[in-house]
Design an enzyme around this catalytic site. Structure first.
Site, mmCIF file in Angstrom:
data_model
loop_
_atom_site.group_PDB
_atom_site.id
_atom_site.type_symbol
_atom_site.label_atom_id
_atom_site.label_comp_id
_atom_site.label_asym_id
_atom_site.label_seq_id
_atom_site.Cartn_x
_atom_site.Cartn_y
_atom_site.Cartn_z
ATOM 1 N N THR A 263 -9.859 0.511 -18.434
ATOM 2 C CA THR A 263 -10.857 0.082 -19.408
ATOM 3 C C THR A 263 -10.875 -1.445 -19.386
ATOM 4 O O THR A 263 -9.972 -2.062 -18.796
ATOM 5 C CB THR A 263 -10.500 0.586 -20.824
ATOM 6 O OG1 THR A 263 -9.204 0.074 -21.158
ATOM 7 C CG2 THR A 263 -10.497 2.102 -20.901
ATOM 8 N N HIS B 291 0.604 1.411 -13.060
ATOM 9 C CA HIS B 291 1.250 0.201 -13.555
ATOM 10 C C HIS B 291 2.758 0.440 -13.625
ATOM 11 O O HIS B 291 3.197 1.486 -14.120
ATOM 12 C CB HIS B 291 0.705 -0.156 -14.948
ATOM 13 C CG HIS B 291 1.295 -1.417 -15.489
ATOM 14 N ND1 HIS B 291 0.894 -2.665 -15.044
ATOM 15 C CD2 HIS B 291 2.289 -1.625 -16.380
ATOM 16 C CE1 HIS B 291 1.613 -3.584 -15.679
ATOM 17 N NE2 HIS B 291 2.462 -2.987 -16.489
ATOM 18 N N ARG C 3 -15.992 -15.245 -9.477
ATOM 19 C CA ARG C 3 -15.470 -13.905 -9.746
ATOM 20 C C ARG C 3 -16.589 -12.864 -9.683
ATOM 21 O O ARG C 3 -16.431 -11.772 -9.148
ATOM 22 C CB ARG C 3 -14.804 -13.890 -11.134
ATOM 23 C CG ARG C 3 -14.057 -12.617 -11.463
ATOM 24 C CD ARG C 3 -13.395 -12.704 -12.816
ATOM 25 N NE ARG C 3 -12.255 -13.600 -12.824
ATOM 26 C CZ ARG C 3 -11.013 -13.239 -12.505
ATOM 27 N NH1 ARG C 3 -10.751 -12.018 -12.119
ATOM 28 N NH2 ARG C 3 -10.018 -14.104 -12.558
ATOM 29 N N GLU D 233 6.488 6.437 -8.999
ATOM 30 C CA GLU D 233 5.057 6.124 -8.831
ATOM 31 C C GLU D 233 4.447 7.019 -7.763
ATOM 32 O O GLU D 233 3.347 7.556 -7.930
ATOM 33 C CB GLU D 233 4.881 4.653 -8.412
ATOM 34 C CG GLU D 233 5.255 3.654 -9.486
ATOM 35 C CD GLU D 233 4.932 2.222 -9.069
ATOM 36 O OE1 GLU D 233 3.927 2.002 -8.361
ATOM 37 O OE2 GLU D 233 5.682 1.305 -9.454
ATOM 38 N N GLY E 78 0.784 -1.228 0.000
ATOM 39 C CA GLY E 78 0.000 0.000 0.000
ATOM 40 C C GLY E 78 0.815 1.277 0.000
ATOM 41 O O GLY E 78 0.325 2.330 0.430
ATOM 42 N N SER E 79 2.039 1.233 -0.524
ATOM 43 C CA SER E 79 2.840 2.472 -0.487
ATOM 44 C C SER E 79 2.261 3.540 -1.421
ATOM 45 O O SER E 79 2.350 4.735 -1.122
ATOM 46 C CB SER E 79 4.307 2.188 -0.829
ATOM 47 O OG SER E 79 4.467 1.848 -2.184
ATOM 48 N N ASP F 45 -4.557 -3.088 -18.742
ATOM 49 C CA ASP F 45 -3.305 -2.325 -18.899
ATOM 50 C C ASP F 45 -3.216 -1.556 -20.224
ATOM 51 O O ASP F 45 -2.117 -1.305 -20.726
ATOM 52 C CB ASP F 45 -2.067 -3.244 -18.759
ATOM 53 C CG ASP F 45 -1.919 -3.793 -17.340
ATOM 54 O OD1 ASP F 45 -2.464 -3.195 -16.408
ATOM 55 O OD2 ASP F 45 -1.250 -4.835 -17.191
ATOM 56 N N LEU G 151 -10.074 -7.358 -13.257
ATOM 57 C CA LEU G 151 -11.488 -7.000 -13.089
ATOM 58 C C LEU G 151 -12.247 -7.262 -14.386
ATOM 59 O O LEU G 151 -11.726 -7.023 -15.486
ATOM 60 C CB LEU G 151 -11.589 -5.526 -12.687
ATOM 61 C CG LEU G 151 -10.905 -5.220 -11.341
ATOM 62 C CD1 LEU G 151 -10.692 -3.716 -11.165
ATOM 63 C CD2 LEU G 151 -11.694 -5.803 -10.182
HETATM 64 C C1 GAR Z 1 3.344 -0.974 -7.404
HETATM 65 O O1 GAR Z 1 4.615 -1.017 -7.973
HETATM 66 C C2 GAR Z 1 2.285 -0.902 -8.488
HETATM 67 O O2 GAR Z 1 2.682 -0.150 -9.607
HETATM 68 C C3 GAR Z 1 2.144 -2.348 -8.844
HETATM 69 O O3 GAR Z 1 2.206 -3.041 -7.624
HETATM 70 C C4 GAR Z 1 3.005 -2.289 -6.722
HETATM 71 C C5 GAR Z 1 2.208 -2.091 -5.469
HETATM 72 O O4 GAR Z 1 2.985 -1.472 -4.479
HETATM 73 N N1 GAR Z 1 0.915 -2.602 -9.540
HETATM 74 C C6 GAR Z 1 0.770 -3.558 -10.450
HETATM 75 O O5 GAR Z 1 1.658 -4.302 -10.759
HETATM 76 C C7 GAR Z 1 -0.602 -3.617 -11.069
HETATM 77 N N2 GAR Z 1 -0.595 -4.479 -12.196
HETATM 78 P P1 GAR Z 1 2.282 -0.744 -3.269
HETATM 79 O O6 GAR Z 1 1.302 -1.767 -2.660
HETATM 80 O O7 GAR Z 1 3.397 -0.439 -2.322
HETATM 81 O O8 GAR Z 1 1.580 0.467 -3.798
#
Ligand code: GAR
Length: 217
Positions: free
Chosen positions: A146, A114, A70, A179, A17-18, A150, A98
């Site tokens: 969408t 992403h 699902r 990010e 969850g950063s 991705d 999803l």
């Molecule tokens: C992040 O790097 C995000 O971009 C990636 O997962 C990580 C989550 O880190 N997302 C994907 O790969 C989605 N396909 P976080 O939980 O620390 O935010």
């Protein structure tokens, strides 16, 4: 008279969850005209839930492993999200694909980060694949979601260089830092309705100076 409530943001996580944390911190520090109303995880043990609770944000778990299908999982998830009437739903390391029906329900409100420069490296294992393919630049993309996984309209991208001696961990850390910079800004633009979408192209309008506490409709 009741004071007007700020528009809500709901954030979906699966783990650390950063990125969620970066959004929560930016929302508070920059006094967005919106609030993070809830953080929802599909995993009960997601470490990010603790941070959200410490911030006084509502949390919920919709465990995909307990759902019979699902569709049943997504119906429960949507009910949980919709209770907060969100203006924006941010996927922040939410590791479930999803269905088109779910995505359509949140059309224009659902945003994702992403860890690659899309359309390069959709899917998983992006940093390893970037290293193995020999690209000199890698990075992160924020896009509207969408049904085409991705591939949604791109709101923001941040390139990072790939160094000769990079390990996967080093590259991952360099991308993650970006990010945390671009995702909050993109979520803010979405809740402030500053995204103009035409096909796959997104124009991000400049922020107007907003008074603290002012509600943007
Ligand atoms: C992040 O790097 C995000 O971009 C990636 O997962 C990580 C989550 O880190 N997302 C994907 O790969 C989605 N396909 P976080 O939980 O620390 O935010």
């Amino acid at each position: 008279m009741q004071p007007a409530r700020l528009p809500s943001i709901v954030i979906l996580i699966s783990g650390r969850g950063s990125n969620m944390e970066a959004i929560v911190r930016a929302c508070a520090a920059e006094q967005w005209p919106a609030r993070v109303a809830a953080v929802i995880s599909n995993r009960p043990d997601a470490p990010g839930l603790r941070f959200a609770q410490q911030q006084g944000i509502a949390t919920a778990v919709v465990d995909h492993r307990l759902a019979t299908s699902r569709e049943a999982f997504e119906a429960e998830l949507a009910a949980c999200i919709d209770a907060f009437e969100p203006s924006a739903v941010a996927l922040a390391g939410f590791m479930r694909v999803l269905t088109p029906g779910f995505v359509r329900h949140y059309a224009g409100r659902l945003i994702n980060i992403h860890p690659s420069l899309l359309p390069a490296f959709p899917g998983l294992g992006t940093h390893r694949r970037a290293l193995d393919s020999g690209v000199k630049w890698h990075g992160a993309t924020v896009h509207l979601v969408t049904p085409d996984v991705d591939h949604g309209p791109i709101v923001a991208q941040a390139p990072v260089p790939v160094h000769d001696d990079d390990t996967e961990a080093m590259l991952t850390a360099r991308v993650l830092e970006e990010e945390h910079r671009i995702y909050p800004a993109a979520v803010r633009a979405l809740v402030e309705r500053r995204l103009q979408v035409q096909g796959l192209r997104v124009r991000v309008l400049a922020a107007s100076p907003v008074q603290a506490g002012e509600v943007v409709r």
